[in-house]
Motif scaffolding. Sequence first.
Motif, PDB file in Angstrom:
ATOM      1  N   ALA B 128       0.835  -1.203   0.000  1.00  0.00           N
ATOM      2  CA  ALA B 128       0.000   0.000   0.000  1.00  0.00           C
ATOM      3  C   ALA B 128       0.870   1.253   0.000  1.00  0.00           C
ATOM      4  CB  ALA B 128      -0.933  -0.010   1.206  1.00  0.00           C
ATOM      5  N   ASP B 129       1.971   1.224   0.790  1.00  0.00           N
ATOM      6  CA  ASP B 129       2.855   2.391   0.853  1.00  0.00           C
ATOM      7  C   ASP B 129       3.487   2.660  -0.508  1.00  0.00           C
ATOM      8  OD1 ASP B 129       2.230   2.410   3.498  1.00  0.00           O
ATOM      9  OD2 ASP B 129       4.084   1.403   4.147  1.00  0.00           O
ATOM     10  N   VAL B 130       3.993   1.602  -1.122  1.00  0.00           N
ATOM     11  CA  VAL B 130       4.622   1.763  -2.438  1.00  0.00           C
ATOM     12  C   VAL B 130       3.593   2.280  -3.444  1.00  0.00           C
ATOM     13  CG1 VAL B 130       5.763   0.553  -4.337  1.00  0.00           C
ATOM     14  CG2 VAL B 130       6.345  -0.011  -1.967  1.00  0.00           C
ATOM     15  N   ALA B 131       2.389   1.727  -3.378  1.00  0.00           N
ATOM     16  CA  ALA B 131       1.338   2.149  -4.312  1.00  0.00           C
ATOM     17  C   ALA B 131       1.030   3.635  -4.136  1.00  0.00           C
ATOM     18  CB  ALA B 131       0.084   1.313  -4.099  1.00  0.00           C
ATOM     19  N   ARG B 132       0.985   4.099  -2.875  1.00  0.00           N
ATOM     20  CA  ARG B 132       0.708   5.520  -2.631  1.00  0.00           C
ATOM     21  C   ARG B 132       1.825   6.380  -3.207  1.00  0.00           C
ATOM     22  NH1 ARG B 132      -0.795   4.017   2.626  1.00  0.00           N
ATOM     23  NH2 ARG B 132      -3.019   3.524   2.647  1.00  0.00           N
ATOM     24  N   GLU B 133       3.056   5.900  -3.066  1.00  0.00           N
ATOM     25  CA  GLU B 133       4.172   6.637  -3.685  1.00  0.00           C
ATOM     26  C   GLU B 133       3.969   6.759  -5.190  1.00  0.00           C
ATOM     27  OE1 GLU B 133       7.398   4.673  -0.740  1.00  0.00           O
ATOM     28  OE2 GLU B 133       8.073   4.987  -2.817  1.00  0.00           O
ATOM     29  N   LEU B 134       3.366   5.738  -5.773  1.00  0.00           N
ATOM     30  CA  LEU B 134       3.143   5.741  -7.221  1.00  0.00           C
ATOM     31  C   LEU B 134       1.913   6.570  -7.601  1.00  0.00           C
ATOM     32  CD1 LEU B 134       3.884   1.999  -7.979  1.00  0.00           C
ATOM     33  CD2 LEU B 134       5.220   3.947  -8.762  1.00  0.00           C
ATOM     34  N   GLY B 135       1.207   7.072  -6.622  1.00  0.00           N
ATOM     35  CA  GLY B 135       0.104   7.976  -6.928  1.00  0.00           C
ATOM     36  C   GLY B 135      -1.258   7.505  -6.492  1.00  0.00           C
ATOM     37  N   SER B 136      -1.432   6.225  -6.241  1.00  0.00           N
ATOM     38  CA  SER B 136      -2.762   5.779  -5.804  1.00  0.00           C
ATOM     39  C   SER B 136      -2.682   4.420  -5.145  1.00  0.00           C
ATOM     40  CB  SER B 136      -3.713   5.692  -6.999  1.00  0.00           C
ATOM     41  OG  SER B 136      -4.871   4.968  -6.637  1.00  0.00           O
ATOM     42  N   VAL B 137      -3.462   4.264  -4.099  1.00  0.00           N
ATOM     43  CA  VAL B 137      -3.516   2.986  -3.389  1.00  0.00           C
ATOM     44  C   VAL B 137      -4.063   1.897  -4.311  1.00  0.00           C
ATOM     45  CG1 VAL B 137      -5.815   3.257  -2.379  1.00  0.00           C
ATOM     46  CG2 VAL B 137      -4.077   1.990  -1.118  1.00  0.00           C
ATOM     47  N   LEU B 138      -4.697   2.312  -5.416  1.00  0.00           N
ATOM     48  CA  LEU B 138      -5.242   1.353  -6.380  1.00  0.00           C
ATOM     49  C   LEU B 138      -4.171   0.445  -6.987  1.00  0.00           C
ATOM     50  CD1 LEU B 138      -7.824   3.546  -8.330  1.00  0.00           C
ATOM     51  CD2 LEU B 138      -8.300   1.745  -6.669  1.00  0.00           C
ATOM     52  N   MET B 156       5.659 -11.590 -15.561  1.00  0.00           N
ATOM     53  CA  MET B 156       4.665 -10.518 -15.545  1.00  0.00           C
ATOM     54  C   MET B 156       3.565 -10.873 -16.546  1.00  0.00           C
ATOM     55  SD  MET B 156       5.092  -6.510 -16.668  1.00  0.00           S
ATOM     56  CE  MET B 156       6.415  -6.091 -15.578  1.00  0.00           C
ATOM     57  N   PRO B 157       2.297 -10.813 -16.131  1.00  0.00           N
ATOM     58  CA  PRO B 157       1.235 -11.138 -17.104  1.00  0.00           C
ATOM     59  C   PRO B 157       1.174 -10.085 -18.203  1.00  0.00           C
ATOM     60  CG  PRO B 157       0.282 -10.400 -15.023  1.00  0.00           C
ATOM     61  CD  PRO B 157       1.757 -10.496 -14.803  1.00  0.00           C
ATOM     62  N   PRO B 158       0.805 -10.489 -19.414  1.00  0.00           N
ATOM     63  CA  PRO B 158       0.871  -9.587 -20.555  1.00  0.00           C
ATOM     64  C   PRO B 158      -0.114  -8.402 -20.493  1.00  0.00           C
ATOM     65  CG  PRO B 158      -0.113 -11.715 -21.155  1.00  0.00           C
ATOM     66  CD  PRO B 158       0.399 -11.852 -19.778  1.00  0.00           C
ATOM     67  N   SER B 159      -1.187  -8.516 -19.717  1.00  0.00           N
ATOM     68  CA  SER B 159      -2.245  -7.506 -19.844  1.00  0.00           C
ATOM     69  C   SER B 159      -2.045  -6.244 -18.999  1.00  0.00           C
ATOM     70  CB  SER B 159      -3.600  -8.139 -19.499  1.00  0.00           C
ATOM     71  OG  SER B 159      -3.661  -8.379 -18.110  1.00  0.00           O
ATOM     72  N   LEU B 160      -0.922  -6.120 -18.279  1.00  0.00           N
ATOM     73  CA  LEU B 160      -0.745  -4.933 -17.420  1.00  0.00           C
ATOM     74  C   LEU B 160      -0.512  -3.658 -18.241  1.00  0.00           C
ATOM     75  CD1 LEU B 160       1.520  -6.023 -14.435  1.00  0.00           C
ATOM     76  CD2 LEU B 160      -0.893  -6.408 -14.818  1.00  0.00           C
ATOM     77  N   ASP B 161      -1.098  -2.559 -17.780  1.00  0.00           N
ATOM     78  CA  ASP B 161      -0.803  -1.278 -18.435  1.00  0.00           C
ATOM     79  C   ASP B 161       0.476  -0.680 -17.823  1.00  0.00           C
ATOM     80  OD1 ASP B 161      -1.436  -0.145 -16.012  1.00  0.00           O
ATOM     81  OD2 ASP B 161      -3.425   0.519 -16.631  1.00  0.00           O
ATOM     82  N   ASP B 162       0.917   0.465 -18.344  1.00  0.00           N
ATOM     83  CA  ASP B 162       2.217   1.017 -17.961  1.00  0.00           C
ATOM     84  C   ASP B 162       2.361   1.266 -16.458  1.00  0.00           C
ATOM     85  OD1 ASP B 162       3.085   0.867 -20.487  1.00  0.00           O
ATOM     86  OD2 ASP B 162       2.790   2.995 -21.000  1.00  0.00           O
ATOM     87  N   ARG B 163       1.313   1.879 -15.874  1.00  0.00           N
ATOM     88  CA  ARG B 163       1.403   2.204 -14.440  1.00  0.00           C
ATOM     89  C   ARG B 163       1.501   0.931 -13.612  1.00  0.00           C
ATOM     90  NH1 ARG B 163       0.164   7.433 -13.175  1.00  0.00           N
ATOM     91  NH2 ARG B 163       1.299   6.841 -11.290  1.00  0.00           N
ATOM     92  N   ASN B 164       0.711  -0.070 -13.999  1.00  0.00           N
ATOM     93  CA  ASN B 164       0.730  -1.327 -13.257  1.00  0.00           C
ATOM     94  C   ASN B 164       2.049  -2.071 -13.463  1.00  0.00           C
ATOM     95  OD1 ASN B 164      -1.725  -1.442 -11.753  1.00  0.00           O
ATOM     96  ND2 ASN B 164      -2.840  -1.743 -13.660  1.00  0.00           N
ATOM     97  N   ARG B 165       2.662  -1.895 -14.636  1.00  0.00           N
ATOM     98  CA  ARG B 165       3.973  -2.503 -14.879  1.00  0.00           C
ATOM     99  C   ARG B 165       5.004  -1.929 -13.912  1.00  0.00           C
ATOM    100  NH1 ARG B 165       5.032  -5.001 -19.856  1.00  0.00           N
ATOM    101  NH2 ARG B 165       3.043  -5.378 -20.855  1.00  0.00           N
ATOM    102  N   ARG B 169       7.086  -3.872 -11.012  1.00  0.00           N
ATOM    103  CA  ARG B 169       8.548  -3.890 -10.858  1.00  0.00           C
ATOM    104  C   ARG B 169       8.962  -3.470  -9.458  1.00  0.00           C
ATOM    105  NH1 ARG B 169       8.912  -1.699 -16.555  1.00  0.00           N
ATOM    106  NH2 ARG B 169       7.884  -1.804 -16.765  1.00  0.00           N
ATOM    107  N   ARG B 170       8.245  -2.452  -8.942  1.00  0.00           N
ATOM    108  CA  ARG B 170       8.566  -2.020  -7.574  1.00  0.00           C
ATOM    109  C   ARG B 170       8.301  -3.150  -6.589  1.00  0.00           C
ATOM    110  NH1 ARG B 170       8.530   3.592  -6.473  1.00  0.00           N
ATOM    111  NH2 ARG B 170       8.904   2.891  -4.356  1.00  0.00           N
ATOM    112  N   GLY B 171       7.214  -3.872  -6.815  1.00  0.00           N
ATOM    113  CA  GLY B 171       6.874  -4.998  -5.933  1.00  0.00           C
ATOM    114  C   GLY B 171       7.925  -6.096  -5.999  1.00  0.00           C
ATOM    115  N   ALA B 172       8.384  -6.373  -7.233  1.00  0.00           N
ATOM    116  CA  ALA B 172       9.375  -7.436  -7.408  1.00  0.00           C
ATOM    117  C   ALA B 172      10.652  -7.106  -6.645  1.00  0.00           C
ATOM    118  CB  ALA B 172       9.674  -7.623  -8.892  1.00  0.00           C
ATOM    119  N   ARG B 173      10.985  -5.801  -6.610  1.00  0.00           N
ATOM    120  CA  ARG B 173      12.226  -5.398  -5.919  1.00  0.00           C
ATOM    121  C   ARG B 173      12.104  -5.519  -4.395  1.00  0.00           C
ATOM    122  NH1 ARG B 173      13.076   0.111  -8.021  1.00  0.00           N
ATOM    123  NH2 ARG B 173      12.068  -0.338 -10.013  1.00  0.00           N
TER     124      ARG B 173
END
Lengths: 592, 176
Positions: B128-138, B156-165, B169-173
């Motif tokens: 959630a913290d990382v997501a907020r840094e990225l602009g939205s808890v979504l 990584m599943p093929p259907s992710l859009d840029d923000r989710n990509r 990556r942040r999650g993987a790290r």
Amino acid sequence: MRLLLLGNEAIAYGALASGLAVATAYPGTPSTEIVETLVEFRDRFVHWASNEKSAFELAYGAAVAGARSLTAMKHVGLNVAADPLHSAAYTGVEGGFVIVAADDPWMHSSQNEQDTRWYGVQAYVPVLEPSDPLEAYKYVKLAFDLSEKLRHPVILRSVTRVSHVRAPVEVEPPAPPKWGRFTRDVKRFNLVPANARELRKALVEKWEKIAELSADFITVEGSGDVFIVTTGVAYNYVKEALSRLRLDATVVKLGMSVPVPRSLRNLVGGEAVVVEEGDPVVEVQLRSLGVATRGKLDGYFPRYGELDTGKTALGLSKALGLPYSPPQPPKPPIEPTPRPPSLCPGCPHMATFYILRLATAGLSPVWSGDIGCYSLGINLGQQDLITHMGSSVGLGAGIAVAGKQFVVATVGDSTFYHAVIPQLIDVASKSIPLLIVVMDNAYTAMTGGQPSPSRAIPVEKITEALGLPTFVIDPVEVKKSVEVVKKAVEIVKSGRPAVVVSRRPCALVAVRKARRAGLQLPRYQVDPGRCTGCGLCYNLLRCSAIYRWPDGKAYVDPALCVGCGVCAEVCPFNAFKPEGRREAWLELWQQA
Amino acid sequence: MATSIVVVGVGGQGVLTLARWIGEASLSEGYDVRIAEVHGMSQRGGSVEVHVRFGKVVYAPIVEEGGADYVVALEAVEAVRAFKYLKPGEVLVVNKRVIQPPGRWISEEELLGSLQRSGVKTYIVPAADVARELGSVLYENAVMLGFLSQLLGLPMPPSLDDRNREAFRRGARLFV
Ligand code: SF4
Ligand code: SF4
């Protein structure tokens, strides 16, 4: 094309590949996505009907005329359509006619557990039972072919764990729709007694023939003297349970579970363990063929709830006398706190319930409820009965005539058109004192927001035509609405019925539309200097965006608030302050 | 043998989407997949629970109690509720986020602390913290997905859009 499809989507694609022309449904979990998927295909006739009976009749009529048609509903929906279902078996059809009924074992989103297959037995309609989305796709096509070959309706029975399971399905392109033309056949389509008697005889004979065909749908796997008869989703649990028990058995899978073929008796050598989801429908049929069964009837498998691999392994081990110890899950470190579903933030029903409570203060009304999002008024203590679609006005009227209690019947617009109009005719013709509140949010919201007929046919046109005094309110105007509802309450107190139509679209739908339109929603915040912690907003209004902070004061979660402003109208201390403007939003919302 | 995952959270958090992404990723690796979703009632801010199973062949669409290799929770109260699905000795992955259930306030420290002391292998992911840094808890579900991809060895599943990509990556790290 290989797609990760829900079972319901697979059913829709299977129907398209079969040349479906007409599809109808009333939305209901777990069946909704079938017609939701088909709605996109504009070269077919696809319709959200006002109820399942109407949906059934439309598709049945189309099939009588030779078109390939499908009607979809949840298990309890088939009760509503049970009348034409039984007639459909007598007349038969010309074009393929597939009735998809989705059962909901353990009632994830239903008022009862019910096994559709009994309807197959009772109405003489064969039942096909797919075990997963891949089979669902295949079986729809088989069902259309079978129906057309027999000129008979066919039920496709799904369950939650087929309809709402995603699996990779290979999909073919849609086939052109197959339409039809009605050919007169008075003896066949007029069920007057003289004709119906002949048709009844023919039906019983046909049933024997269908029972023979049922053998074509059997698949046999494995080997060994232990015979396990299974069908539908239960097959999957059997497969995994066998490997867990390291048991060799002959698995007889029935693709058609009603009727079972006579030849099954010889196939299993007169003895079998039966594993099925729902009631012991196959088991009862097998016993009537003289097969000694072990299944649900003797308690080897539970008579309620869903199966899973564990329950299946346990049941098989008991039935066959095998050792088995189920896995012991770890204990949670603390007691989990319940989190029941609740009305969405800004839901107009939340405000309507609040208004009703104020307007009926001191009367301690009986809250006669109904099926829909407003069922969640149960959290507010404002749903005393919810038994089936239409119970609000139906049972409410009975309670009102039984004694002198003040009854408020709350019903949504979709349910109003579905199941309440005939009851209203009785209430109006007998002048039964009842406050009927139609919560008109323009959608069948609980199932994800299918449009209801509310825009095309306003509720008040109907209730006024019945001579019922009708008041229309906008629930976000709390104070004004309370005064209007009080007038309706006075009418009911004087011994006559009255109607309130509370009109504002589903917040979930409106928020989605606003986001798409790029509109910035206003948000409300609590001024902690003004909030006294009286709890009116979080205890009585119960907006789920408002929390009780540990110090007792209110706090609005900015990620959840949708800016309806109802809290600001409700708070006696003026503690709620908006950020952003509300007018444009309320305007767009009312049009949503 | 199939891998069984129970994904839980609160209605509106994107639990269904996270489960579907795990399914897509396993499908792209050539596995068979079943995802048992929930629809209707449970989406109105209530508890949401989705079962994902992938492997060479998968039959059963749902995971029994005591049958999950992983419980993945987008919210900590729901992690406690889904605890019963864990196989003895298996893994809990929980987002560092508490959505207060109605009528009761539970502190984050108490909740996460008790999970960590439960004896079950537990990863607490600050999604959630990382997501907020990225602009939205979504984006928290995509951050969790990134973390899980490392844990489960899925792409990584093929259907992710840029923000989710980016969130992925942040999650993987976060996985070490
Ligand atoms: S879906 Fe619509 S009607 Fe249902 S609770 Fe949410 S806002 Fe209310
Ligand atoms: S404005 Fe108030 S009542 Fe409406 S959603 Fe926001 S917090 Fe809830």
